[in-house]
Scaffold this active site. Structure first.
Site, PDB file in Angstrom:
ATOM      1  CD  GLU A  25       9.100  -6.039   0.041  1.00 44.42           C
ATOM      2  OE1 GLU A  25       9.695  -6.771  -0.899  1.00 44.42           O
ATOM      3  OE2 GLU A  25       9.173  -4.714  -0.036  1.00 44.42           O
ATOM      4  CG  HIS A  49       1.699   3.813  -2.701  1.00 37.73           C
ATOM      5  ND1 HIS A  49       2.030   3.766  -4.528  1.00 37.73           N
ATOM      6  CD2 HIS A  49       2.903   3.565  -2.395  1.00 37.73           C
ATOM      7  CE1 HIS A  49       3.296   3.715  -4.560  1.00 37.73           C
ATOM      8  NE2 HIS A  49       3.761   3.438  -3.376  1.00 37.73           N
TER       9      HIS A  49
END
Ligand SMILES: Cc1ncc(C[n+]2csc(CCOP(=O)(O)OP(=O)(O)O)c2C)c(N)n1
Ligand SMILES: [Mg+2]
Lengths: 325, 398
Positions: free
Chosen positions: A60, A129
């Protein structure tokens, strides 16, 4: 007008952006051949080639650092972070670089970077999530933050975000990708960043929400209507900048304020709305300002229903604001 | 070449392969192995040569079968709507099971989501594994994490997060603590994709600088969801990366349980005795889609998957045991029956445990006294739950 799911509307927006501006590039984990884990970029690599739509290594920091560099060098990058819960290894590039480059360069550099990412709960996704960390981006001066609640807004806002010269964090509710459907114009259009929408008019209480919580708020409003309570629901759509005028106009009318979000309560966006209204319109208020939120805890898995704000919690919040509870 | 010459050439090559493995040669281009892709020894060796005895060799196979069957049952649970997600261990048994068997009680494990079905080897009960998959009260994590996460301080098993590579960085501290105390080592796991995250660099760098007692094991199953290993790094192997950090890296056949056992035993002992860290790259293959939410047909061919099923690590280990005269059909059938009964019983216990208490959510955020604001929120939820039932996903539907 064709009917699209949220996922289709987003894909359609990306397709149009790639088509009309050759500086637009899309990248992230699994966005190429796989078309993204939620298929938002499906077919785009085939259509536009691997220089414009490409998989990155699982990194990322690399993704967002590349985004800043591409933007600084004149491209219009659209980075996908697979789940917003996984942005943190790259937060340095967002917080220290993307958000500050314009300011620190005396306005000489622009960072027209869009960071798209799914957020939000009710998908049985557990701790990593499901989270809603929008406040952290709002609190980072220099970043714009957009959270659409339906396919029409999503397309128009995403195109506006790509056209914007600022870094924009664009959060998409993953539960809504295939559930949320609506009419979406085929061509290019922008919805203005920073403008809210009154999605239900009412006179007794103002309910502020964004993302999926707009749907829960509308459901709560229906329940309350049966009890004779008229609720005005405002879909904020952008958190930074946010539409203060729309909030004040509504509160001046209703005299009661409730803000809803999935994120934890303490220092969540509702706290900003509360402070904003308390500073400017306290004389209009006839009851306590109420926050309906997730709890101040990490997001649980099997007991997510205990965490998630829901129409019952919202109804209770509204009654508290109206001094009925 | 005559058939005899071909055979003698094969024998010579086999001996070379065996020697490389026995010497635990670092930085090879081909994976070290003791058994070939069908499971036969690459050349003659005894169990003793590879640090095994008959009991342990059999035990490894039995635990691999148990692991496989736990994992298959997890997929059934997903199909039945009793679990909502699964991230598979299938195909990785030959890596995890032998490695975990080399560890002592002093050692620590920093795992990732591929390991759970194998963690009975580390002392987690089979019922706890199922309870974690379903999120019931017997789950050591109290249903806080998605299926595919396990950890327990009693077993020196770190409760990892879901961020890819996150456990790598944490392993630095675990290994440093062990170094300070002067006993034990840490085995730190992650996938090939995880080597792209900064966490991997941090661990490798700190491990080299502090000479940490750590064995970094990269489970190279050749994909990170859809992204092939070649798109993670242009490096020829992952093992070679250790060279730049100042220690040895070993490319191992991760579907050869014998080499996994042999190498890990040696490298763990090396770490424990203060002689420093190592990197293992275990070359293997994920036989299932990435998870129950994935469609692997989008990015890999059926032929490729078929090839790896044909050379399944379980088959290879069984063939090896048969070659060694340690296994036959009768034993296989007896094992299968035992495993079946064990799984059934564990599953029942896990399922019957029911939903964990929601009240505890509020008390597990901080150690010590629960702060006032959480107590207030707990009260708000209690009031709310007088007006609506708490959804119990274990009872199906939403
Ligand atoms: C920081 C972070 N980014 C993205 C993800 C989403 N994700 C989960 S698993 C995975 C692929 C991991 O691949 P690899 O490390 O090779 O392990 P494997 O799953 O193949 O065993 C990705 C991208 C994540 N969990 N964490
Ligand atoms: Mg992998």
């Amino acid at each position: 007008m064709p009917t699209m799911t949220l996922a289709q509307a987003l894909r359609n927006a990306l397709d149009i952006a790639l088509e009309r501006d050759d500086r637009v590039m899309i990248f992230g984990e699994d966005v190429g051949k796989r078309g993204g884990v939620f298929t938002i970029t499906e077919g785009l690599q085939e259509k536009y080639g691997e220089m414009r739509v490409f998989d990155t290594p699982l990194d990322e920091l690399g993704i967002l650092g590349m985004g800043v560099g591409l933007a600084a060098a004149g491209m219009r990058p659209v980075a996908e972070i697979q789940f917003i819960d996984y942005i943190w290894p790259g937060f340095d590039a967002l917080y220290s670089e993307a958000a500050k480059l314009r300011f620190r360069s005396g306005g000489r550099f622009a960072v027209p970077l869009v960071v798209r990412s799914p957020y939000g709960g009710r998908v049985k996704g557990g701790l990593y999530h499901s989270q809603s960390p929008e406040t952290l981006f709002v609190h980072t001066a220099g970043l714009k933050v957009v959270i659409p609640s339906n396919p029409y807004d999503a397309k128009g806002l995403l195109l506006a975000a790509i056209a914007d010269d600022n870094p924009v964090v664009f959060l998409e509710h993953k539960r809504m990708y295939f559930m949320s459907k609506g009419e979406v114009p085929e061509g290019y259009y922008e919805e203005p960043i920073g403008k809210a929408k009154v999605v239900r008019e009412g006179s007794d209480v103002t309910l502020i929400a964004y993302g999926m919580m707009v749907l829960d708020s509308l459901e709560a409003a229906k329940t309350l209507e049966k009890e004779g309570i008229s609720v005005e629901v405002i879909d904020l759509r952008s958190l930074m900048p946010f539409d203060g005028e729309a909030i004040l106009n509504s509160v001046a009318k209703t005299g009661h304020l409730v803000t809803v979000h999935e994120a934890p309560r303490t220092l969540g966006f509702a706290a900003e709305v509360a402070a904003f209204v308390a500073e400017r319109a306290i004389e209009y208020l006839d009851g306590p300002i109420v926050r309906v939120t997730g709890w101040d805890m990490p997001f649980p898995y099997i007991l997510e229903d205990a965490y998630m704000p829901n129409p019952v919690r919202i109804v209770r919040g509204v009654k508290k604001a109206l001094n009925l509870l | 070449m005559s058939p005899r010459k071909t055979r003698s050439r094969k024998v010579a090559v086999g001996k070379e392969v065996l020697k490389k493995a026995l010497d635990l040669t670092p930085f090879t281009d081909e994976p070290l192995r003791f058994i070939d892709e069908d499971g036969h020894p690459v050349a003659d060796f005894s169990l003793e040569d590879v640090g095994l005895d008959a009991a342990m060799a059999v035990r490894i196979y039995e635990d691999m079968v148990l692991t496989r069957e736990i994992d298959r049952m997890a997929w059934v649970l997903v199909r039945q709507g009793k679990a909502f997600f699964h991230i598979s261990t299938t195909g990785h048994e030959g890596t995890f099971v032998p490695q975990l068997h080399t560890l002592t009680e002093e050692d620590w494990v920093a795992p990732f989501y591929r390991l759970p079905a194998s963690l009975h080897v580390r002392g987690i009960k089979v019922e706890e594994i199922f309870a974690q998959y379903m999120g019931t009260r017997l789950d050591p994590l109290k249903g806080r994490q998605m299926p595919g996460h396990l950890g327990h301080p009693d077993h020196k098993l770190f409760a990892h997060g879901s961020g890819v590579g996150s456990q790598f960085a944490v392993a630095i501290g675990i290994a440093r603590a062990l170094q300070y105390r002067g006993k034990g080592m840490c085995i730190a796991y992650g996938g090939d994709g995880a080597t792209s995250e900064g966490h991997f660099h941090s661990l490798m760098n700190f491990a080299g600088v502090y000479n940490l007692p750590v064995v970094v094991t990269v489970v190279n199953n050749q994909y990170a969801i859809s992204v092939p290993r070649s798109r993670q790094t242009a490096s020829k192997t992952i093992a070679i990366k250790a060279m730049a950090y100042g220690f040895d890296g070993f490319l191992l056949d991760g579907n050869d349980p014998i080499v996994m056992y042999y190498a890990t035993k040696k490298l763990a002992e090396k770490a424990r005795s203060g002689e420093g860290p190592s990197l293992i790259e275990a070359l293997t293959y994920r036989l299932d889609p990435h998870s129950s939410a994935d469609d692997d047909k989008r990015y890999r061919t059926e032929e490729e998957v078929k090839y790896w099923w044909e050379h399944d690590t379980l088959k290879r280990m069984r063939t090896f045991l048969e070659d060694m005269g340690l296994w036959d059909q009768d034993r296989e059938e007896a094992l299968r029956e035992r495993v079946k009964a064990q799984i059934e019983e564990a599953l029942n216990r896990a399922e019957e445990a029911g939903l964990p208490d929601w009240e505890e959510l509020f008390h597990d955020v901080y150690a010590g006294e629960t702060p006032w604001h959480l107590l207030e929120e707990k009260h708000l939820l209690a009031e709310e739950l007088k007006e609506r039932p708490l959804h119990n996903p274990l009872k199906g539907g939403h």
